[in-house]
Design a protein around this motif. Sequence first.
Motif, short mmCIF file in Angstrom:
data_model
loop_
_atom_site.label_atom_id
_atom_site.label_comp_id
_atom_site.label_asym_id
_atom_site.label_seq_id
_atom_site.Cartn_x
_atom_site.Cartn_y
_atom_site.Cartn_z
N SER A 15 0.91 -1.26 0.03
CA SER A 15 -0.02 0.00 -0.01
C SER A 15 0.74 1.32 0.02
O SER A 15 1.98 1.24 0.51
N GLU A 16 0.36 2.24 -0.43
CA GLU A 16 0.96 3.49 -0.49
C GLU A 16 1.00 4.22 1.06
O GLU A 16 2.18 4.71 1.25
N GLY A 69 -2.75 8.26 1.49
CA GLY A 69 -3.23 6.91 1.33
C GLY A 69 -3.92 6.49 2.53
O GLY A 69 -4.10 5.14 2.87
#
Length: 180
Positions: A15-16, A69
């Motif tokens: 994930s970012e 994010g």
Amino acid sequence: MNPLELICKYYPVESESFRILTEHSRSVAGKALSIARAHPEMPLDTAFIEEAAMLHDIGMFLCRAPEIGCYGKADYICHGYLGAELVRMAGYPRHALVCERHTGTGLSLEMIERQNLPLPHRDMQPQSLEEQLVCFADKFFSKTGDGGEKPAARIRKGLARYGEECVIRFDGWHKLFLGE
């Protein structure tokens, strides 16, 4: 303890938000450790500093900050105490204090009440030298932008929006840790 194991419990590695959190935290840890090593006269626990610096922002995924994010429900200012709850539940109460007390230059009960912040009504200012050092090092790195280190003058300007006491505390740390 391995802080990445705890981070991976809440952040998918691809994930970012994981990338942003770990890059930022590594920068903070690097600066804090560099300062600690330059001060052998200070009784600083460098292993703890590194672990706490890696975990200080663990609660950000619980907050609304799509630019990094994170799509939680809480206001971003809550990430410190929310992260502290996660770290406390994992059995690391001392690390949790760093999470809770690193926002800005720390938040006094008076600041929380005066600004009507959506936080528990208690003092959240760094106490130990390690807490102060991680909080200080954190001010030099943003989670957005190029990830480079910010100059002290820019940090002071940003802190001034929250009151003179924040700038005074930062300047005290600057003198204590960097001798400037």
